[in-house]
Scaffold this active site. Structure first.
Site, short mmCIF file in Angstrom:
data_model
loop_
_atom_site.label_atom_id
_atom_site.label_comp_id
_atom_site.label_asym_id
_atom_site.label_seq_id
_atom_site.Cartn_x
_atom_site.Cartn_y
_atom_site.Cartn_z
N HIS A 1 38.58 44.01 49.10
CA HIS A 1 38.57 44.49 47.71
C HIS A 1 38.97 45.96 47.63
CE1 HIS A 1 36.28 44.02 43.65
NE2 HIS A 1 37.27 44.88 43.53
N HIS B 1 31.80 42.14 44.66
CA HIS B 1 30.79 43.19 44.42
C HIS B 1 29.48 42.70 43.79
CE1 HIS B 1 32.87 42.94 40.61
NE2 HIS B 1 33.82 43.77 40.93
N HIS C 1 39.60 57.48 41.05
CA HIS C 1 40.07 58.13 39.83
C HIS C 1 40.06 59.63 40.09
CE1 HIS C 1 39.78 54.55 37.24
NE2 HIS C 1 38.66 54.26 37.89
N HIS D 1 41.63 48.81 45.33
CA HIS D 1 42.56 49.10 44.23
C HIS D 1 43.40 50.29 44.67
CE1 HIS D 1 40.17 46.68 41.25
NE2 HIS D 1 39.19 46.99 42.08
N PHE D 2 44.58 50.02 45.18
CA PHE D 2 45.42 51.12 45.67
C PHE D 2 46.38 51.62 44.58
CE2 PHE D 2 44.93 50.23 50.54
CZ PHE D 2 43.69 50.84 50.50
N ARG D 3 46.20 51.13 43.35
CA ARG D 3 46.87 51.73 42.18
C ARG D 3 48.39 51.78 42.33
NH1 ARG D 3 42.11 51.18 39.68
NH2 ARG D 3 40.62 52.85 39.99
N ASN E 1 44.89 44.62 39.09
CA ASN E 1 44.83 45.39 37.84
C ASN E 1 45.54 46.73 37.97
OD1 ASN E 1 42.84 46.32 39.59
ND2 ASN E 1 41.44 46.91 37.96
N HIS F 1 35.14 38.69 39.39
CA HIS F 1 34.38 39.82 38.85
C HIS F 1 33.41 39.21 37.85
CE1 HIS F 1 34.04 44.13 37.34
NE2 HIS F 1 33.25 43.42 36.55
N ASP G 1 35.53 47.83 47.32
CA ASP G 1 35.91 48.06 45.91
C ASP G 1 36.40 49.49 45.73
OD1 ASP G 1 36.51 47.66 43.28
OD2 ASP G 1 34.44 47.44 42.60
ZN LIG Z 1 37.32 46.11 41.93
#
Ligand SMILES: [Zn+2]
Length: 478
Positions: free
Chosen positions: A77, A244, A314, A79-81, A112, A196, A310
Protein backbone atom coordinates in the site's frame (compact mmCIF):
# COMPACT_ATOMS: atom_id res chain seq x y z
CA UNK A 1 28.45 -17.81 -16.95
CA UNK A 2 29.66 -21.37 -16.34
CA UNK A 3 26.72 -23.73 -16.66
CA UNK A 4 27.22 -27.44 -17.12
CA UNK A 5 24.49 -29.60 -18.57
CA UNK A 6 24.13 -33.29 -18.05
CA UNK A 7 21.37 -35.60 -19.22
CA UNK A 8 19.25 -37.30 -16.57
CA UNK A 9 19.64 -41.00 -17.11
CA UNK A 10 18.08 -42.08 -13.87
CA UNK A 11 14.49 -41.76 -14.96
CA UNK A 12 14.90 -42.08 -18.70
CA UNK A 13 13.12 -38.79 -19.27
CA UNK A 14 14.13 -35.98 -21.56
CA UNK A 15 14.62 -33.43 -18.84
CA UNK A 16 18.09 -32.05 -18.37
CA UNK A 17 19.56 -31.08 -15.03
CA UNK A 18 21.45 -27.87 -15.41
CA UNK A 19 23.95 -27.36 -12.65
CA UNK A 20 24.51 -23.64 -12.26
CA UNK A 21 27.41 -22.25 -10.32
CA UNK A 22 26.40 -19.46 -7.95
CA UNK A 23 27.62 -16.08 -9.13
CA UNK A 24 27.78 -14.94 -5.52
CA UNK A 25 27.68 -16.68 -2.16
CA UNK A 26 26.39 -14.61 0.76
CA UNK A 27 27.40 -15.88 4.21
CA UNK A 28 25.52 -14.68 7.27
CA UNK A 29 22.68 -15.85 9.45
CA UNK A 30 19.08 -16.57 8.52
CA UNK A 31 15.81 -17.22 10.24
CA UNK A 32 15.08 -20.93 10.05
CA UNK A 33 12.11 -22.54 11.80
CA UNK A 34 11.96 -19.72 14.29
CA UNK A 35 15.68 -19.81 15.09
CA UNK A 36 18.55 -17.74 13.78
CA UNK A 37 21.29 -19.97 12.39
CA UNK A 38 24.43 -19.49 10.26
CA UNK A 39 23.77 -20.15 6.56
CA UNK A 40 25.02 -19.36 3.09
CA UNK A 41 23.01 -18.29 0.07
CA UNK A 42 24.19 -19.21 -3.40
CA UNK A 43 22.79 -16.71 -5.90
CA UNK A 44 22.77 -17.08 -9.69
CA UNK A 45 23.76 -14.52 -12.30
CA UNK A 46 20.05 -13.88 -12.86
CA UNK A 47 19.49 -13.17 -9.17
CA UNK A 48 17.76 -16.38 -8.09
CA UNK A 49 18.65 -18.22 -4.93
CA UNK A 50 20.15 -21.54 -6.07
CA UNK A 51 20.80 -22.97 -2.67
CA UNK A 52 20.60 -22.22 1.02
CA UNK A 53 22.91 -24.43 3.07
CA UNK A 54 25.43 -24.37 5.92
CA UNK A 55 28.10 -24.04 3.26
CA UNK A 56 27.81 -23.21 -0.46
CA UNK A 57 30.72 -23.46 -2.89
CA UNK A 58 31.58 -21.33 -5.88
CA UNK A 59 31.35 -17.73 -6.97
CA UNK A 60 32.37 -14.52 -5.29
CA UNK A 61 32.01 -14.66 -1.50
CA UNK A 62 30.36 -11.90 0.48
CA UNK A 63 30.91 -12.51 4.19
CA UNK A 64 28.26 -10.71 6.22
CA UNK A 65 29.49 -12.07 9.54
CA UNK A 66 26.92 -12.22 12.31
CA UNK A 67 24.40 -10.07 10.42
CA UNK A 68 20.94 -11.40 9.73
CA UNK A 69 19.71 -11.88 6.16
CA UNK A 70 15.97 -11.23 5.91
CA UNK A 71 13.76 -11.27 2.83
CA UNK A 72 13.00 -7.79 1.47
CA UNK A 73 9.64 -6.49 2.56
CA UNK A 74 6.75 -6.07 0.14
CA UNK A 75 4.61 -3.01 0.84
CA UNK A 76 1.06 -3.63 -0.37
CA UNK A 77 0.00 0.00 0.00
CA UNK A 78 1.85 3.07 -1.26
CA UNK A 79 0.81 6.33 -2.93
CA UNK A 80 3.79 7.48 -4.98
CA UNK A 81 1.73 10.29 -6.56
CA UNK A 82 2.88 9.48 -10.07
CA UNK A 83 1.44 10.90 -12.27
CA UNK A 84 0.54 14.10 -10.48
CA UNK A 85 0.58 17.81 -11.32
CA UNK A 86 3.92 19.68 -11.22
CA UNK A 87 5.09 20.50 -7.71
CA UNK A 88 4.05 17.16 -6.22
CA UNK A 89 6.12 15.88 -3.30
CA UNK A 90 6.71 12.40 -4.71
CA UNK A 91 7.18 10.35 -7.83
CA UNK A 92 8.20 6.78 -8.64
CA UNK A 93 11.89 7.62 -8.37
CA UNK A 94 11.81 9.30 -4.95
CA UNK A 95 9.28 6.78 -3.65
CA UNK A 96 11.26 3.72 -4.71
CA UNK A 97 14.52 5.11 -3.28
CA UNK A 98 12.81 5.46 0.10
CA UNK A 99 11.46 1.93 -0.28
CA UNK A 100 14.94 0.56 -1.01
CA UNK A 101 16.43 2.29 2.05
CA UNK A 102 13.60 1.08 4.27
CA UNK A 103 14.06 -2.54 3.22
CA UNK A 104 11.08 -2.68 0.84
CA UNK A 105 11.88 -4.50 -2.40
CA UNK A 106 8.43 -4.26 -4.02
CA UNK A 107 5.48 -1.92 -3.65
CA UNK A 108 1.84 -1.96 -4.71
CA UNK A 109 0.93 1.53 -5.90
CA UNK A 110 -2.57 2.90 -5.44
CA UNK A 111 -4.71 4.30 -8.26
CA UNK A 112 -5.76 7.65 -6.76
CA UNK A 113 -3.15 9.59 -8.71
CA UNK A 114 -3.90 12.65 -10.82
CA UNK A 115 -5.21 11.54 -13.26
CA UNK A 116 -6.45 8.37 -11.54
CA UNK A 117 -5.78 4.85 -12.82
CA UNK A 118 -9.19 4.02 -14.23
CA UNK A 119 -8.51 2.47 -17.66
CA UNK A 120 -6.09 0.21 -19.50
CA UNK A 121 -4.60 3.27 -21.21
CA UNK A 122 -3.95 4.99 -17.89
CA UNK A 123 -2.54 1.76 -16.46
CA UNK A 124 -0.13 1.40 -19.37
CA UNK A 125 0.92 5.03 -19.19
CA UNK A 126 1.56 4.66 -15.46
CA UNK A 127 3.47 1.45 -16.11
CA UNK A 128 5.74 3.31 -18.53
CA UNK A 129 6.41 5.95 -15.91
CA UNK A 130 7.21 3.27 -13.36
CA UNK A 131 9.61 1.44 -15.68
CA UNK A 132 11.41 4.69 -16.45
CA UNK A 133 12.06 5.57 -12.80
CA UNK A 134 11.78 2.59 -10.47
CA UNK A 135 14.59 1.53 -8.13
CA UNK A 136 12.58 -1.33 -6.59
CA UNK A 137 9.82 -3.48 -8.10
CA UNK A 138 6.18 -2.53 -8.22
CA UNK A 139 2.66 -3.51 -9.16
CA UNK A 140 -0.15 -1.11 -10.00
CA UNK A 141 -3.75 -1.18 -8.88
CA UNK A 142 -6.69 0.16 -10.87
CA UNK A 143 -9.61 2.00 -9.30
CA UNK A 144 -12.79 -0.03 -9.04
CA UNK A 145 -15.80 2.03 -10.02
CA UNK A 146 -19.08 1.13 -11.66
CA UNK A 147 -17.78 2.12 -15.10
CA UNK A 148 -14.45 0.29 -14.67
CA UNK A 149 -13.63 -2.11 -17.52
CA UNK A 150 -12.83 -4.84 -15.06
CA UNK A 151 -12.08 -7.66 -17.48
CA UNK A 152 -9.61 -5.65 -19.59
CA UNK A 153 -7.74 -4.37 -16.57
CA UNK A 154 -7.61 -7.78 -14.88
CA UNK A 155 -6.21 -9.25 -18.10
CA UNK A 156 -3.35 -6.73 -17.77
CA UNK A 157 -2.53 -8.21 -14.37
CA UNK A 158 -3.97 -5.34 -12.34
CA UNK A 159 -5.58 -5.76 -8.97
CA UNK A 160 -8.26 -3.34 -7.85
CA UNK A 161 -8.78 -0.77 -5.13
CA UNK A 162 -12.29 -0.15 -3.88
CA UNK A 163 -12.83 3.14 -2.07
CA UNK A 164 -15.95 2.94 0.06
CA UNK A 165 -15.51 6.47 1.41
CA UNK A 166 -14.07 9.75 0.10
CA UNK A 167 -10.33 10.30 0.63
CA UNK A 168 -7.50 11.78 -1.47
CA UNK A 169 -8.47 11.56 -5.14
CA UNK A 170 -12.21 11.16 -4.59
CA UNK A 171 -12.67 7.77 -6.25
CA UNK A 172 -15.39 6.52 -3.89
CA UNK A 173 -18.63 5.18 -5.25
CA UNK A 174 -21.57 7.39 -4.24
CA UNK A 175 -23.23 6.07 -1.05
CA UNK A 176 -26.04 3.69 -1.90
CA UNK A 177 -24.38 2.38 -5.08
CA UNK A 178 -25.22 -1.30 -5.62
CA UNK A 179 -21.75 -2.86 -5.82
CA UNK A 180 -22.98 -6.41 -6.41
CA UNK A 181 -22.90 -6.47 -10.26
CA UNK A 182 -19.43 -4.91 -10.27
CA UNK A 183 -18.02 -7.27 -7.65
CA UNK A 184 -19.49 -10.32 -9.42
CA UNK A 185 -17.56 -9.31 -12.54
CA UNK A 186 -14.35 -8.92 -10.53
CA UNK A 187 -14.88 -12.32 -8.90
CA UNK A 188 -14.96 -13.95 -12.35
CA UNK A 189 -11.53 -12.50 -13.17
CA UNK A 190 -9.89 -13.75 -9.96
CA UNK A 191 -8.27 -10.36 -9.38
CA UNK A 192 -7.95 -9.23 -5.76
CA UNK A 193 -9.78 -6.20 -4.39
CA UNK A 194 -8.03 -4.03 -1.81
CA UNK A 195 -10.75 -2.36 0.23
CA UNK A 196 -10.65 1.07 1.84
CA UNK A 197 -13.36 0.22 4.36
CA UNK A 198 -15.16 3.19 5.83
CA UNK A 199 -18.94 3.62 5.68
CA UNK A 200 -19.55 7.33 5.06
CA UNK A 201 -23.15 7.01 6.25
CA UNK A 202 -21.71 6.73 9.78
CA UNK A 203 -19.45 9.78 9.51
CA UNK A 204 -20.34 12.57 11.95
CA UNK A 205 -20.58 15.27 9.31
CA UNK A 206 -21.70 17.89 11.83
CA UNK A 207 -18.61 17.39 13.97
CA UNK A 208 -15.94 20.06 13.48
CA UNK A 209 -12.69 18.18 14.00
CA UNK A 210 -9.65 20.25 14.90
CA UNK A 211 -7.27 17.48 15.94
CA UNK A 212 -6.65 13.77 15.30
CA UNK A 213 -8.93 12.79 18.18
CA UNK A 214 -11.78 14.79 16.64
CA UNK A 215 -10.99 13.22 13.27
CA UNK A 216 -11.35 9.78 14.86
CA UNK A 217 -14.74 10.79 16.25
CA UNK A 218 -15.83 12.19 12.87
CA UNK A 219 -14.86 8.98 11.02
CA UNK A 220 -15.53 6.51 13.85
CA UNK A 221 -14.33 2.93 14.22
CA UNK A 222 -17.86 1.64 13.69
CA UNK A 223 -17.83 3.07 10.14
CA UNK A 224 -14.95 0.68 9.36
CA UNK A 225 -16.78 -2.26 10.88
CA UNK A 226 -19.97 -1.34 9.02
CA UNK A 227 -18.15 -1.10 5.69
CA UNK A 228 -16.63 -4.57 6.11
CA UNK A 229 -19.99 -5.99 7.17
CA UNK A 230 -21.75 -4.46 4.17
CA UNK A 231 -19.38 -6.25 1.78
CA UNK A 232 -19.73 -9.69 3.36
CA UNK A 233 -22.92 -10.68 1.48
CA UNK A 234 -21.34 -9.53 -1.82
CA UNK A 235 -18.03 -11.28 -1.35
CA UNK A 236 -18.71 -14.72 -2.76
CA UNK A 237 -15.81 -15.86 -4.91
CA UNK A 238 -13.96 -12.59 -4.38
CA UNK A 239 -10.40 -12.24 -3.12
CA UNK A 240 -10.76 -9.38 -0.68
CA UNK A 241 -8.02 -7.60 1.19
CA UNK A 242 -8.79 -5.16 3.99
CA UNK A 243 -6.48 -2.16 3.70
CA UNK A 244 -5.23 -0.23 6.76
CA UNK A 245 -7.36 -1.96 9.41
CA UNK A 246 -7.78 0.08 12.59
CA UNK A 247 -10.00 -2.11 14.79
CA UNK A 248 -9.83 -5.69 15.99
CA UNK A 249 -13.54 -6.11 15.27
CA UNK A 250 -13.04 -5.28 11.57
CA UNK A 251 -10.00 -7.58 11.48
CA UNK A 252 -12.00 -10.46 12.92
CA UNK A 253 -14.98 -9.88 10.62
CA UNK A 254 -12.71 -9.82 7.59
CA UNK A 255 -10.64 -12.82 8.65
CA UNK A 256 -13.79 -14.79 9.41
CA UNK A 257 -14.85 -14.23 5.81
CA UNK A 258 -11.47 -15.35 4.46
CA UNK A 259 -10.07 -11.92 3.64
CA UNK A 260 -6.46 -10.96 4.15
CA UNK A 261 -5.83 -7.92 6.33
CA UNK A 262 -3.11 -5.29 6.45
CA UNK A 263 -2.26 -2.83 9.22
CA UNK A 264 0.04 0.17 9.05
CA UNK A 265 2.76 1.23 11.50
CA UNK A 266 0.76 4.38 12.27
CA UNK A 267 -2.32 2.43 13.33
CA UNK A 268 -0.17 -0.11 15.20
CA UNK A 269 2.07 2.38 17.01
CA UNK A 270 0.42 5.82 17.16
CA UNK A 271 -2.76 7.00 18.88
CA UNK A 272 -5.01 9.94 18.05
CA UNK A 273 -4.90 11.32 21.59
CA UNK A 274 -1.11 11.73 21.62
CA UNK A 275 -0.98 14.24 18.76
CA UNK A 276 -2.40 17.66 17.99
CA UNK A 277 -1.85 18.63 14.37
CA UNK A 278 -2.72 17.49 10.88
CA UNK A 279 0.50 15.57 10.32
CA UNK A 280 -1.34 12.84 12.23
CA UNK A 281 -4.50 13.20 10.10
CA UNK A 282 -4.96 10.00 8.12
CA UNK A 283 -7.85 8.02 6.62
CA UNK A 284 -9.02 5.93 8.36
CA UNK A 285 -8.06 7.95 11.45
CA UNK A 286 -5.66 7.01 14.22
CA UNK A 287 -7.65 5.48 17.08
CA UNK A 288 -7.49 5.47 20.88
CA UNK A 289 -4.61 4.00 22.86
CA UNK A 290 -6.79 1.00 23.78
CA UNK A 291 -7.81 0.32 20.15
CA UNK A 292 -4.22 0.74 18.98
CA UNK A 293 -2.91 -1.67 21.60
CA UNK A 294 -5.59 -4.22 20.73
CA UNK A 295 -4.69 -3.96 17.03
CA UNK A 296 -1.01 -4.48 17.86
CA UNK A 297 -2.08 -7.53 19.86
CA UNK A 298 -3.80 -8.90 16.74
CA UNK A 299 -0.67 -8.20 14.73
CA UNK A 300 1.51 -10.06 17.25
CA UNK A 301 -0.64 -13.17 16.95
CA UNK A 302 -0.76 -13.05 13.14
CA UNK A 303 -4.50 -12.32 12.99
CA UNK A 304 -3.52 -9.20 11.06
CA UNK A 305 -1.88 -11.02 8.20
CA UNK A 306 0.21 -8.29 6.60
CA UNK A 307 2.08 -5.06 7.22
CA UNK A 308 1.73 -2.12 4.80
CA UNK A 309 2.75 1.53 5.04
CA UNK A 310 -0.06 3.46 3.32
CA UNK A 311 2.78 5.83 2.41
CA UNK A 312 0.84 8.95 1.41
CA UNK A 313 3.02 12.06 1.54
CA UNK A 314 1.83 15.65 1.44
CA UNK A 315 3.92 18.83 1.54
CA UNK A 316 4.37 20.22 5.03
CA UNK A 317 2.76 23.49 3.84
CA UNK A 318 -0.39 21.47 3.04
CA UNK A 319 -0.32 19.73 6.41
CA UNK A 320 0.16 23.09 8.20
CA UNK A 321 -3.15 24.39 6.92
CA UNK A 322 -5.98 24.55 9.50
CA UNK A 323 -6.81 20.98 10.53
CA UNK A 324 -10.20 20.72 8.75
CA UNK A 325 -8.68 21.72 5.39
CA UNK A 326 -5.41 19.80 5.63
CA UNK A 327 -5.16 16.67 3.48
CA UNK A 328 -5.03 13.18 5.03
CA UNK A 329 -2.01 10.91 4.77
CA UNK A 330 1.59 10.59 5.96
CA UNK A 331 4.83 9.24 4.49
CA UNK A 332 5.98 5.84 5.76
CA UNK A 333 7.56 3.45 3.25
CA UNK A 334 11.09 4.15 4.53
CA UNK A 335 10.23 3.73 8.23
CA UNK A 336 7.70 0.85 8.09
CA UNK A 337 10.07 -2.07 8.50
CA UNK A 338 12.65 -0.26 10.71
CA UNK A 339 9.92 0.65 13.24
CA UNK A 340 8.73 -2.95 13.45
CA UNK A 341 12.27 -4.37 13.55
CA UNK A 342 12.76 -2.18 16.62
CA UNK A 343 9.67 -3.86 18.12
CA UNK A 344 11.41 -7.19 17.53
CA UNK A 345 14.61 -5.94 19.14
CA UNK A 346 12.73 -4.70 22.21
CA UNK A 347 11.00 -8.05 22.59
CA UNK A 348 7.47 -6.84 21.76
CA UNK A 349 7.16 -8.82 18.51
CA UNK A 350 8.46 -12.17 17.27
CA UNK A 351 10.75 -11.99 14.26
CA UNK A 352 8.97 -14.83 12.36
CA UNK A 353 5.67 -12.96 12.77
CA UNK A 354 7.14 -9.80 11.30
CA UNK A 355 8.81 -11.60 8.39
CA UNK A 356 5.57 -13.40 7.57
CA UNK A 357 3.57 -10.16 7.65
CA UNK A 358 6.09 -8.01 5.81
CA UNK A 359 7.43 -10.42 3.20
CA UNK A 360 6.17 -13.95 3.02
CA UNK A 361 2.40 -13.44 3.06
CA UNK A 362 2.44 -10.44 0.71
CA UNK A 363 4.49 -12.53 -1.75
CA UNK A 364 1.98 -15.37 -1.56
CA UNK A 365 -0.88 -12.89 -1.94
CA UNK A 366 0.68 -11.50 -5.11
CA UNK A 367 1.88 -14.88 -6.38
CA UNK A 368 5.51 -13.76 -6.60
CA UNK A 369 8.59 -15.98 -6.14
CA UNK A 370 10.03 -13.97 -3.26
CA UNK A 371 9.34 -13.23 0.38
CA UNK A 372 11.48 -15.96 1.88
CA UNK A 373 15.02 -17.17 1.47
CA UNK A 374 14.93 -20.56 -0.22
CA UNK A 375 16.09 -22.17 -3.44
CA UNK A 376 14.08 -20.92 -6.40
CA UNK A 377 13.17 -17.61 -4.83
CA UNK A 378 14.51 -14.29 -6.06
CA UNK A 379 17.52 -13.12 -4.06
CA UNK A 380 15.80 -10.05 -2.62
CA UNK A 381 17.14 -9.63 0.88
CA UNK A 382 18.27 -7.29 3.60
CA UNK A 383 21.29 -7.31 5.85
CA UNK A 384 20.10 -6.40 9.34
CA UNK A 385 22.03 -5.95 12.57
CA UNK A 386 19.89 -5.44 15.66
CA UNK A 387 22.65 -3.33 17.20
CA UNK A 388 21.91 -0.64 14.57
CA UNK A 389 19.25 1.11 16.65
CA UNK A 390 18.73 4.61 15.24
CA UNK A 391 16.64 7.58 16.30
CA UNK A 392 14.40 8.47 13.36
CA UNK A 393 14.88 12.04 12.14
CA UNK A 394 13.15 13.50 9.09
CA UNK A 395 16.42 15.12 8.06
CA UNK A 396 18.03 11.68 7.80
CA UNK A 397 15.17 10.24 5.74
CA UNK A 398 14.71 10.61 2.01
CA UNK A 399 11.10 11.74 1.66
CA UNK A 400 10.93 14.95 -0.43
CA UNK A 401 8.04 16.09 1.80
CA UNK A 402 10.66 16.46 4.55
CA UNK A 403 8.73 15.30 7.62
CA UNK A 404 7.78 12.13 9.44
CA UNK A 405 5.10 11.39 12.03
CA UNK A 406 7.63 9.08 13.70
CA UNK A 407 10.18 11.80 14.51
CA UNK A 408 12.26 10.77 17.53
CA UNK A 409 11.12 7.14 17.64
CA UNK A 410 13.64 4.36 17.26
CA UNK A 411 14.11 2.15 14.23
CA UNK A 412 16.49 -0.45 12.84
CA UNK A 413 17.31 0.29 9.22
CA UNK A 414 18.86 -2.38 7.01
CA UNK A 415 22.59 -1.98 6.46
CA UNK A 416 22.32 -3.40 2.98
CA UNK A 417 19.61 -4.38 0.51
CA UNK A 418 20.00 -6.71 -2.45
CA UNK A 419 17.47 -6.97 -5.26
CA UNK A 420 17.95 -10.05 -7.47
CA UNK A 421 21.43 -10.35 -5.99
CA UNK A 422 22.41 -6.76 -6.95
CA UNK A 423 23.21 -4.37 -4.16
CA UNK A 424 20.92 -1.33 -3.99
CA UNK A 425 21.72 -0.18 -0.42
CA UNK A 426 25.21 -0.26 1.07
CA UNK A 427 26.01 0.96 4.60
CA UNK A 428 22.61 2.62 4.71
CA UNK A 429 23.23 4.57 1.48
CA UNK A 430 21.31 4.09 -1.73
CA UNK A 431 23.60 2.67 -4.42
CA UNK A 432 21.02 1.26 -6.85
CA UNK A 433 21.01 1.87 -10.55
CA UNK A 434 17.48 1.59 -11.86
CA UNK A 435 16.98 -2.00 -10.71
CA UNK A 436 13.18 -1.95 -10.37
CA UNK A 437 10.82 -3.97 -12.54
CA UNK A 438 7.14 -3.52 -13.21
CA UNK A 439 5.53 -6.77 -12.08
CA UNK A 440 2.14 -8.38 -12.47
CA UNK A 441 0.42 -10.72 -10.10
CA UNK A 442 1.64 -14.29 -10.37
CA UNK A 443 4.75 -13.14 -12.15
CA UNK A 444 8.42 -12.85 -11.40
CA UNK A 445 9.82 -11.38 -14.56
CA UNK A 446 7.88 -8.28 -15.43
CA UNK A 447 5.57 -9.69 -18.10
CA UNK A 448 1.80 -9.58 -17.89
CA UNK A 449 0.14 -12.88 -17.10
CA UNK A 450 -3.55 -13.77 -17.22
CA UNK A 451 -5.27 -13.33 -13.90
CA UNK A 452 -5.16 -16.43 -11.73
CA UNK A 453 -7.83 -17.15 -9.11
CA UNK A 454 -5.26 -18.20 -6.55
CA UNK A 455 -1.63 -17.18 -6.28
CA UNK A 456 1.04 -19.68 -7.09
CA UNK A 457 2.54 -20.67 -3.79
CA UNK A 458 5.68 -22.46 -4.84
CA UNK A 459 7.17 -21.13 -8.05
CA UNK A 460 9.83 -23.44 -9.36
CA UNK A 461 13.33 -22.46 -10.38
CA UNK A 462 14.03 -22.91 -14.07
CA UNK A 463 16.90 -25.22 -13.18
CA UNK A 464 17.46 -27.63 -10.32
CA UNK A 465 20.24 -26.84 -7.93
CA UNK A 466 22.77 -29.64 -7.56
CA UNK A 467 21.29 -32.09 -5.05
CA UNK A 468 24.51 -33.96 -4.36
CA UNK A 469 26.40 -31.57 -2.08
CA UNK A 470 25.59 -30.33 1.42
CA UNK A 471 21.97 -30.67 2.51
CA UNK A 472 19.85 -27.66 1.72
CA UNK A 473 18.40 -25.63 4.54
CA UNK A 474 14.67 -25.46 3.88
CA UNK A 475 12.94 -22.13 4.01
CA UNK A 476 11.86 -20.77 7.36
CA UNK A 477 8.37 -21.98 8.17
CA UNK A 478 7.22 -18.58 9.47
ZN1 LIG B 1 -3.96 4.58 1.04
Amino acid sequence: MPARSRGSKLHGRQNVHVEVEPRTVFAGRILYRGRIIPAELGVSEEGRILKVAPSVRGGRRVDLGEALLLPSAIDLHVHFRDPSPPGSVEDFQSGTVQAALGGVGAVVDMPNTDPPTTSVERLEEKGDRFRAKAEVDGLLLAALRTETRVEELAAQGAGFKLYMAPTTGDLAAPPGTDLRPLLERVARTGAPVHVHAEDPRLFQEGLYAVDPEGWAAKRPARSEISAVRSLLPLAEGLRLHLAHATTVEAVELARGAGWSVEATPQHLLLAATAHQDARWKVNPPLRSVAERDALFGSFKTGRVTMLASDHAPHALSEKERPFPEAPSGMPGVETMLPLLLEKVRSGDLALPTLVAAAARRPALFLGLPRGHLAAGMEANFLVVDFRDKTRIRARDLHAPCGWTAFEGREGIFPRAHYLRGRQIVEDGEFVGDHTGLLLSRGDGAGASLPAAPTPRTAPRPSSSPNPSSAPSVPSPSA
